[in-house]
Design a protein around this motif. Structure first.
Motif, PDB file in Angstrom:
ATOM      1  N   LYS A 123      41.533  67.390 104.855  1.00  0.00           N
ATOM      2  CA  LYS A 123      40.973  67.243 103.343  1.00  0.00           C
ATOM      3  C   LYS A 123      39.337  67.002 103.192  1.00  0.00           C
ATOM      4  CE  LYS A 123      45.218  66.716 100.841  1.00  0.00           C
ATOM      5  NZ  LYS A 123      46.173  65.976 100.175  1.00  0.00           N
ATOM      6  N   GLN A 124      39.124  65.778 103.528  1.00  0.00           N
ATOM      7  CA  GLN A 124      37.767  65.151 103.954  1.00  0.00           C
ATOM      8  C   GLN A 124      36.720  66.182 104.452  1.00  0.00           C
ATOM      9  OE1 GLN A 124      37.409  61.624 105.833  1.00  0.00           O
ATOM     10  NE2 GLN A 124      35.202  61.602 105.807  1.00  0.00           N
ATOM     11  N   HIS A 125      37.112  66.918 105.364  1.00  0.00           N
ATOM     12  CA  HIS A 125      36.267  67.767 106.147  1.00  0.00           C
ATOM     13  C   HIS A 125      36.504  69.398 106.011  1.00  0.00           C
ATOM     14  CE1 HIS A 125      34.497  64.191 108.092  1.00  0.00           C
ATOM     15  NE2 HIS A 125      35.750  63.817 108.695  1.00  0.00           N
ATOM     16  N   HIS A 126      37.165  69.693 104.979  1.00  0.00           N
ATOM     17  CA  HIS A 126      37.684  71.101 104.824  1.00  0.00           C
ATOM     18  C   HIS A 126      37.972  71.830 106.135  1.00  0.00           C
ATOM     19  CE1 HIS A 126      36.228  69.990 100.754  1.00  0.00           C
ATOM     20  NE2 HIS A 126      35.201  69.537 101.135  1.00  0.00           N
ATOM     21  N   VAL A 127      38.795  71.224 106.918  1.00  0.00           N
ATOM     22  CA  VAL A 127      39.261  71.801 107.901  1.00  0.00           C
ATOM     23  C   VAL A 127      39.987  73.112 108.001  1.00  0.00           C
ATOM     24  CG1 VAL A 127      40.724  71.619 110.062  1.00  0.00           C
ATOM     25  CG2 VAL A 127      39.498  69.577 109.321  1.00  0.00           C
TER      26      VAL A 127
ATOM     27  N   GLY B 281      30.094  73.419 115.642  1.00  0.00           N
ATOM     28  CA  GLY B 281      30.472  72.794 116.882  1.00  0.00           C
ATOM     29  C   GLY B 281      29.985  71.234 116.927  1.00  0.00           C
ATOM     30  N   LYS B 282      29.295  70.672 115.587  1.00  0.00           N
ATOM     31  CA  LYS B 282      28.777  69.529 115.881  1.00  0.00           C
ATOM     32  C   LYS B 282      29.866  68.414 115.494  1.00  0.00           C
ATOM     33  CE  LYS B 282      25.668  66.367 113.019  1.00  0.00           C
ATOM     34  NZ  LYS B 282      24.911  66.356 111.830  1.00  0.00           N
ATOM     35  N   LEU B 283      30.224  67.403 116.009  1.00  0.00           N
ATOM     36  CA  LEU B 283      31.258  66.387 116.046  1.00  0.00           C
ATOM     37  C   LEU B 283      31.098  65.672 114.602  1.00  0.00           C
ATOM     38  CD1 LEU B 283      33.803  64.976 117.098  1.00  0.00           C
ATOM     39  CD2 LEU B 283      32.186  63.325 118.034  1.00  0.00           C
ATOM     40  N   LEU B 284      32.293  65.549 113.864  1.00  0.00           N
ATOM     41  CA  LEU B 284      32.035  65.112 112.580  1.00  0.00           C
ATOM     42  C   LEU B 284      32.985  63.849 112.494  1.00  0.00           C
ATOM     43  CD1 LEU B 284      32.683  68.123 110.188  1.00  0.00           C
ATOM     44  CD2 LEU B 284      30.450  67.049 110.814  1.00  0.00           C
ATOM     45  N   ASP B 285      33.945  63.633 113.252  1.00  0.00           N
ATOM     46  CA  ASP B 285      35.090  62.647 113.067  1.00  0.00           C
ATOM     47  C   ASP B 285      36.090  62.531 114.065  1.00  0.00           C
ATOM     48  OD1 ASP B 285      36.312  60.250 112.119  1.00  0.00           O
ATOM     49  OD2 ASP B 285      36.383  61.282 110.006  1.00  0.00           O
ATOM     50  N   THR B 286      36.530  61.508 114.757  1.00  0.00           N
ATOM     51  CA  THR B 286      37.625  61.265 115.714  1.00  0.00           C
ATOM     52  C   THR B 286      38.458  60.212 115.156  1.00  0.00           C
ATOM     53  OG1 THR B 286      36.323  59.638 116.942  1.00  0.00           O
ATOM     54  CG2 THR B 286      35.941  61.840 117.585  1.00  0.00           C
ATOM     55  N   VAL B 287      39.650  60.485 115.683  1.00  0.00           N
ATOM     56  CA  VAL B 287      40.871  59.491 115.755  1.00  0.00           C
ATOM     57  C   VAL B 287      41.862  59.677 116.573  1.00  0.00           C
ATOM     58  CG1 VAL B 287      42.295  60.696 114.134  1.00  0.00           C
ATOM     59  CG2 VAL B 287      42.241  58.301 113.761  1.00  0.00           C
ATOM     60  N   ILE B 288      42.651  58.625 116.669  1.00  0.00           N
ATOM     61  CA  ILE B 288      43.946  58.626 117.791  1.00  0.00           C
ATOM     62  C   ILE B 288      45.018  58.441 117.171  1.00  0.00           C
ATOM     63  CG2 ILE B 288      44.921  57.794 119.793  1.00  0.00           C
ATOM     64  CD1 ILE B 288      42.255  57.220 120.930  1.00  0.00           C
ATOM     65  N   VAL B 289      46.026  59.517 117.081  1.00  0.00           N
ATOM     66  CA  VAL B 289      47.250  58.901 116.342  1.00  0.00           C
ATOM     67  C   VAL B 289      48.324  59.230 117.351  1.00  0.00           C
ATOM     68  CG1 VAL B 289      46.406  59.807 114.082  1.00  0.00           C
ATOM     69  CG2 VAL B 289      47.352  61.679 115.750  1.00  0.00           C
TER      70      VAL B 289
ATOM     71  N   LEU C  15      50.767  62.275 109.864  1.00  0.00           N
ATOM     72  CA  LEU C  15      50.698  63.198 108.935  1.00  0.00           C
ATOM     73  C   LEU C  15      49.596  62.703 107.974  1.00  0.00           C
ATOM     74  CD1 LEU C  15      54.270  64.400 108.330  1.00  0.00           C
ATOM     75  CD2 LEU C  15      52.298  65.798 109.259  1.00  0.00           C
ATOM     76  N   ALA C  16      49.751  61.362 107.680  1.00  0.00           N
ATOM     77  CA  ALA C  16      48.779  61.017 106.620  1.00  0.00           C
ATOM     78  C   ALA C  16      47.397  60.971 107.186  1.00  0.00           C
ATOM     79  CB  ALA C  16      49.227  59.727 106.158  1.00  0.00           C
ATOM     80  N   THR C  17      47.025  60.610 108.354  1.00  0.00           N
ATOM     81  CA  THR C  17      46.029  60.657 108.788  1.00  0.00           C
ATOM     82  C   THR C  17      45.038  61.816 109.136  1.00  0.00           C
ATOM     83  OG1 THR C  17      46.453  58.415 109.946  1.00  0.00           O
ATOM     84  CG2 THR C  17      44.238  59.670 110.935  1.00  0.00           C
ATOM     85  N   LEU C  18      45.936  62.904 109.646  1.00  0.00           N
ATOM     86  CA  LEU C  18      45.661  64.218 109.738  1.00  0.00           C
ATOM     87  C   LEU C  18      45.419  64.858 108.447  1.00  0.00           C
ATOM     88  CD1 LEU C  18      47.440  65.246 112.989  1.00  0.00           C
ATOM     89  CD2 LEU C  18      45.102  64.161 112.987  1.00  0.00           C
TER      90      LEU C  18
END
Length: 762
Positions: free
Chosen positions: A365-369, A340-348, A357-360
């Motif tokens: 991929k970066q965080h292995h969601v 549950g630890k916050l890793l990253d945020t963004v607004i699209v 689509l590119a940002t998400l």
């Protein structure tokens, strides 16, 4: 002893069971602790029974204290007889007690008291007991300087008799129950309020037996009165009855005091007593009783739905992308890891689909969601489409997308707790974190939100707020302790709900954990400031430590029972690691060999069950609905469609189902099953995935009628008068909380419930 015997009767338990439970509650033990770890003492009373016991214990103790006050007051007046004392001591409710106390209750100087001071009590006695036809002649001897003529004497005598009639406890009790059982509540629109009160139009001329009025209609009518849309009154006889005709209630009063039918003066006295005194009081009581019962029913529905929601199966500890949909302000996105630890945020933004689509895709991929959680508010369907495209274009990531309720997310975002946890994070992005976490573990996240903001209640702003808060807090406490928490990962709000703990101790545990690292044993909890032996006893069994020094610390076995397990291990000649989870070895253990005075058979059986499946989660398997492609809004629905949806709310009259069109549909209780259904929760509960058929769609009024009887035909249902002509309520989302309005403009979540089904009774 009176209280103990009363509770024993109500709970079908023995006096010994009740006494043990009461003593433990008085000693500070919590309901979850008693229910789980003191079964021998209470004879296995469960948490529901113990909650009832706790509530009734408070009521009965208040009643006993009130009896003492009443007895003392009457005794000081020199009017306490043995018979009256016995009547008071036998009272089993506050209403009956107050009825008995009414004649002796200190009150402002009344007309009857003034008449008595003027020497008119003997006249009243003569008129009541002898009932002379010539009342003028009977009154003549009682004129004096304070009573100038016979009219004044008779008026004073009438005031005395009216007070005497109205303060007869036995009579009032009989009239109260008759009125409750027979009267109708009549609601009428106040002239000129028709347009303003459009939402109450089904109650503009509404009659219904007060005792049979369901909670949602009662609360709707009472709200209409409070908003000055409706006038409500009790009707105890037909409107066309001549005003001079004696009502059944007046006849009861006359018969109670053995009054002659032909005595006009006494008959008029009875009429005035009933219509100007007793009825007005009993009408207020009846409306109060209606409100109290409606509150209790509504709170019970809310509590049951909340329990189902809190105990919804978690999707699991997987890295999750939370999406909080929106048009103008964009889709707020937050990635949290498996803890549950916050890793990253963004607004699209939805109108920039390729960029979105590119940002998400990069974040995934970066965080292995592994999971994508999508809030179900405005623009959720459009966001869901983007998520579906990501699942399709990134097959190697093995993604799963799920739409979750975002009710209360905005409340959490703006809370002091969220500000403390994410001081540098924008408020709007905190909501995305909450959405992601509630998919991972609904219970752990939802405990951070005021239960009233979770969106599974009916008329929650109209019911008794202290009673509601107490009930919902009990539900949260029971749910958290039923599941248990990992002391090394749990948040302070979650820990605060554990038996024996509070906010201060929870913060102390987190602070100690942050400073000294993870707890490696339950015993180390005793090093936490202000956490003493008593608190440890209440809390330890519900706190889990995975991978610690003691294998049993990861289970629900209480530390006080560790010696029992040690004896089992010694007898078997194996280690704890070899026994835990080994069904064959556990089956060889005979429970009776380990029972003692302290640990009876129920506890030993609990220990063995826990050893077989240590730390088992009582919640079910995670499931989610697949919304139909191309059905995004209410206008896309067609009668006869069969869809999959999620039960969002359960009321006494049916279930609301989210079918993915931003508007929950309603399955009336009669359409839940081919069998008779007494309680909708026999068939469904909040969070269930169900298949439904669309029976009727009213896009203008935003209503959808559904059925779970998939062979139902819309026309057949319409002719039979079942739910085709009635529909749904606005969907329960937290979206309205994001744009606060005037309290009068903000509609209750259940405001359409009564509106949708008011026609059914016809």
């Amino acid at each position: 002893m009176n209280i103990i015997s009363t509770l024993a009767g109500e709970l079908s338990a023995t006096a010994a069971q009740i006494t043990a439970a009461v003593e433990m509650l008085d000693d500070g033990a919590t309901v979850p602790f008693i229910a789980r770890y003191r079964k021998e003492a209470t004879g296995g009373l469960d948490d529901t029974q113990l909650r009832h016991l706790e509530e009734r214990l408070t009521y009965l103790r208040e009643l006993e204290a009130r009896k003492e006050t009443v007895l003392k007051s009457i005794e000081e007046q020199g009017k306490l007889s043995d018979g009256l004392r016995a009547q008071i001591e036998a009272c089993d409710n506050k209403t009956a007690l107050e009825d008995l106390y009414l004649p002796y209750k200190p009150k402002r100087r009344t007309k009857a008291q003034i008449a008595r001071e003027h020497g008119l009590q003997p006249l009243a006695d003569v008129l009541l007991n002898e009932q002379p036809q010539d009342v003028e002649a009977a009154a003549a001897p009682f004129t004096n300087e304070n009573v100038p003529d016979t009219k004044a004497a008779l008026d004073g005598a009438r005031a005395i008799l009216m007070e005497q009639f109205a303060e007869d406890a036995e009579l009032i009790g009989r009239l109260r129950e008759k009125l409750w059982n027979e009267a109708e509540i009549h609601a009428q629109v106040i002239a000129g309020a028709e347009e303003k009160g459009e939402k109450f139009k089904d109650y503009f001329d509404h009659r219904e037996a007060v005792r049979a009025m369901p909670s949602h209609r009662a609360l709707a009518v009472l709200r209409g009165r409070n908003e000055e849309i409706l006038h409500i009154a009790l009707k105890y006889q037909p409107d066309e009855t001549p005003i001079t005709e004696q009502s059944a209630y007046e006849k009861i009063i006359a018969a109670h005091f053995h009054l002659s039918d032909g005595h006009k003066w006494l008959r008029d006295t009875v009429r005035l007593t009933w219509r100007a005194k007793i009825f007005l009081s009993l009408e207020l009581e009846a409306l109060g009783r209606l409100k109290e019962q409606a509150d209790t029913d509504a709170i019970t529905v809310f509590a049951r739905n909340l329990k189902d929601l809190l105990l919804a199966a978690p999707a699991g500890r997987l890295t999750t992308l939370g999406l909080d949909p929106g048009y103008r302000n964009g889709v707020k996105c937050a990635v949290v890891d498996d803890t549950g630890k916050l890793l990253d945020t963004v607004i699209v933004y939805l109108h920039q689909e390729n960029a979105m689509l590119a940002t998400l895709g990069r974040l995934i991929k970066q965080h292995h969601v592994k999971l994508i959680a999508i809030g179900n508010g405005t623009a959720s369907r459009e966001t869901d489409k983007i998520a579906a495209e990501l699942v399709k274009t990134l097959p190697e990531m093995k993604l799963h997308k799920i739409v979750v309720s975002e009710a209360g997310a905005s409340i959490y975002s703006a809370s002091e707790l969220a500000a403390k946890e994410f001081p540098d994070l924008d408020v709007s992005l905190r909501g995305a974190v909450s959405i992601a976490r509630r998919l991972q573990d609904p219970l752990a996240e939802l405990v951070k939100i005021d239960p009233k903001s979770i969106g599974v209640g009916q008329y929650q702003h109209d019911v008794n707020q202290s009673q509601l808060a107490k009930s919902l807090d009990a539900v949260v406490e029971d749910c958290v302790n039923a599941v248990g928490v990992d002391v090394n990962t749990a948040s302070a709000p979650l820990l605060a709900r554990i038996s024996g703990l509070n906010s201060t101790l929870a913060q102390n545990i987190v602070a100690y954990r942050d400073e000294n690292g993870a707890f490696d044993s339950r015993k180390k909890l005793l090093k936490v400031p202000r956490l003493g032996e008593k608190t440890f006893e209440q809390a330890a069994g519900f706190l889990r430590i995975n991978g610690g020094k003691e294998a049993l610390d990861a289970s629900a076995v209480h530390p006080e029972a560790y010696p029992v397990v040690a004896k089992m291990l010694a007898d078997q000649g194996i280690s704890a690691a070899e026994l835990i989870g080994n069904r064959e070895k556990i089956k060889q253990i005979k429970p009776a060999d380990y029972t003692t005075e302290q640990f009876g058979l129920p506890t030993i059986l609990d220990i063995l069950a826990e050893l077989e499946k240590p730390g088992r989660d009582p919640r079910g398997e995670f499931q989610t609905a697949t919304f139909a492609e191309g059905v995004n809004e209410i206008k896309d629905l067609q009668v006869g469609m069969i869809l999959e949806g999620v039960v969002s709310n359960v009321a006494n009259f049916g279930a609301f189902v989210d079918i993915g069109v931003h508007q929950d549909g309603l399955v009336h209780i009669s359409a839940l099953s081919n069998k008779f259904v007494q309680d909708p929760r026999e068939v469904v509960k909040a969070g269930d995935v169900v298949k439904v058929k669309v029976l009727e769609v009213d896009a203008a009024r935003k209503r959808i009628a559904l059925t779970m009887r998939l062979d139902d035909e819309p026309e057949t249902v319409k002719r039979s008068g079942r739910p085709s002509e009635n529909s749904a309520t606005p969907r329960h989302t937290g979206r309205n909380e994001r744009t606060p309005r005037n309290p009068r403009e903000k509609q209750p979540q259940n405001s359409a419930m009564a509106d949708a089904f008011a026609k059914l009774k016809r």
